[in-house]
Design an enzyme around this catalytic site. Structure first.
Site, short mmCIF file in Angstrom:
data_model
loop_
_atom_site.label_atom_id
_atom_site.label_comp_id
_atom_site.label_asym_id
_atom_site.label_seq_id
_atom_site.Cartn_x
_atom_site.Cartn_y
_atom_site.Cartn_z
N THR A 51 124.56 12.03 -22.90
CA THR A 51 125.78 12.68 -22.43
C THR A 51 126.25 12.01 -21.14
O THR A 51 125.51 11.96 -20.16
CB THR A 51 125.55 14.17 -22.20
OG1 THR A 51 125.19 14.79 -23.44
CG2 THR A 51 126.80 14.84 -21.66
N LYS A 54 127.78 10.65 -25.89
CA LYS A 54 128.53 11.90 -26.01
C LYS A 54 129.38 12.13 -24.77
O LYS A 54 128.89 12.04 -23.64
CB LYS A 54 127.56 13.07 -26.19
CG LYS A 54 128.24 14.43 -26.39
CD LYS A 54 127.21 15.52 -26.64
CE LYS A 54 127.85 16.86 -26.90
NZ LYS A 54 128.52 17.42 -25.71
N SER A 63 118.97 20.14 -25.92
CA SER A 63 119.50 19.81 -24.60
C SER A 63 118.38 19.53 -23.60
O SER A 63 117.31 20.14 -23.65
CB SER A 63 120.34 20.98 -24.07
OG SER A 63 120.71 20.78 -22.72
N HIS A 69 133.21 18.17 -23.49
CA HIS A 69 132.15 19.10 -23.06
C HIS A 69 132.56 20.55 -23.29
O HIS A 69 132.25 21.44 -22.49
CB HIS A 69 131.80 18.88 -21.59
CG HIS A 69 130.34 19.04 -21.28
ND1 HIS A 69 129.49 17.98 -21.16
CD2 HIS A 69 129.57 20.15 -21.07
CE1 HIS A 69 128.26 18.41 -20.88
NE2 HIS A 69 128.29 19.73 -20.83
N TYR A 79 120.64 13.68 -20.01
CA TYR A 79 121.51 13.44 -18.86
C TYR A 79 120.87 12.36 -18.00
O TYR A 79 119.64 12.32 -17.87
CB TYR A 79 121.68 14.71 -18.01
CG TYR A 79 122.48 15.81 -18.66
CD1 TYR A 79 123.82 15.64 -18.98
CD2 TYR A 79 121.88 17.04 -18.95
CE1 TYR A 79 124.55 16.66 -19.56
CE2 TYR A 79 122.60 18.06 -19.54
CZ TYR A 79 123.94 17.86 -19.84
OH TYR A 79 124.65 18.88 -20.42
#
Length: 380
Positions: free
Chosen positions: A154, A253, A106, A277, A128
């Protein structure tokens, strides 16, 4: 307790983690309807039992974007995993490598992509979209330089969902001496976590974000910075910008809608993760498993389709493959195991998933997961 199922690992995590961290990983947004729906809808699917078939040989392997997987499971990107176990992202990546499955790091992990790559394997890297494109360019360059094979972009977090458990626990929205004393007491009540993570798992920063956040010491400070810097202006055209600085496969995603899936394919995505999520964003939407068949049909083989949300056993993995997924990403299960017992517990959990998947294959007459399809589902 000798943990066997994912629910066992969850219970051990609840006992061993300070309440603010357990509630963070366990909770969803608002009333948590979608969080519950992810699991309930998966449980409601019936597999079709078949008998009297030669199931001597089983093939659990699949290929994902050119990478051979020992089984169709990946460790999903989970923020702050390093607060659930000492340098948690490295432990997760090691367990994944030993099991022959990918690990996805992440953007808001405690460990940097360099630390994970050096300590285990080059991870898939989750991104992100932030307002500072220069900083994003640096992040992508770091992932590329360590050999990350896939970028997981994402797209369902232009703004954080309202996670009321975090407010109730004091993880967000609390400040001052009273809040500090409550959090300190919460930590002292869990001495195993204090020794493993608080004392020996430092630094407690979000590794990929730390260079951009000045004079911050608490993880919540970094998360607050992230919340202020999510970019709400992002559109499919921004994939072109990502392509300028990333020449590898891109997986989108956070897709729940068939039209969005078609748009992702048109934007050139090599993969799609059907995901809400983990029920942590827009509450009240459909479960990932309910959205999966329609999206797989809309994509029609033009991109690889994965899913996450509600996967709690190897049986669930087979259900997802039967409904159109190439593989499943698991988030909470591996972090529950991390909190319960670190890398060894994650390895045991993955071995259990594999054993459950094997039994499900034998009892449904599925010799090879490459051939798994809707015929495995009991629709009567």
């Amino acid at each position: 307790m000798n943990p066997v199922s994912i629910s066992d690992y969850r219970e051990l995590a609840r006992r061993r983690l300070p309440n603010i961290f357990f509630e963070y990983i366990d909770g969803g947004s608002y009333a948590e309807a979608t969080l519950r729906r992810n699991v309930a809808d998966m449980e409601a699917i019936a597999l079709r039992q078949r008998v009297m078939r030669d199931m001597t040989e089983l093939d659990l392997g699949v290929e994902a974007l050119g990478q051979q997987l020992s089984m169709p499971v990946m460790l999903a990107p989970v923020g702050m995993a390093g607060m659930f176990g000492r340098r948690g992202e490295v432990q997760g990546a090691r367990a994944a490598a030993a099991a022959g499955v990918p690990f996805c790091l992440s953007t808001v992990g405690v460990c940097t992509v360099q630390e994970v790559a050096a300590g285990a394997q080059a991870p898939w890297f989750q991104l992100y979209m932030l307002r500072d494109r220069g900083y994003m360019r640096d992040l992508l360059a770091q992932a590329r330089d360590v050999g990350s094979p896939v970028l997981v972009f994402t797209v369902d977090l232009p703004t954080p969902g309202a996670r009321y458990r975090d407010v109730r626990s004091g993880f967000t929205g609390s400040s001052g001496l009273g809040a500090a004393l409550r959090q300190a007491g919460d930590g002292l009540a869990h001495p195993g976590w204090m020794w493993d993570v608080w004392l020996n798992g430092r630094p407690h920063t979000l590794g990929s974000v730390a260079p951009a956040v000045q004079n911050s010491r608490r993880v919540s400070d970094f998360l607050a910075w992230m919340a202020r810097n999510f970019d709400r202006s992002v559109t499919w055209k921004d994939i072109d910008w990502v392509r300028q600085v990333w020449d590898g496969p891109i997986v989108i995603k956070g897709v729940l809608d068939k039209d969005d899936a078609r748009s992702a394919v048109q934007a050139g995505a090599e993969g799609i993760v059907v995901s809400n999520h983990g029920g942590r964003q827009l509450d009240g939407v459909r479960s990932s498993i309910a959205a999966l068949p329609g999206i797989a049909e809309a994509v029609d083989g033009r991109a690889e389709v994965y899913m996450d949300g509600g996967v709690r056993s190897g049986l669930d993995v087979l259900k997802a493959l039967a409904l159109g997924a190439k593989a499943c990403l698991i988030g909470r299960p591996w972090v529950y195991a991390l909190a319960a017992g670190g890398e060894p517990a994650i390895s045991r959990m993955l071995a259990t998933l594999r054993a459950e998947l094997s039994v499900a294959m034998i009892l449904t007459g599925c010799r090879s997961l490459r051939e798994a399809g809707p015929e495995l589902i009991d629709r009567d």
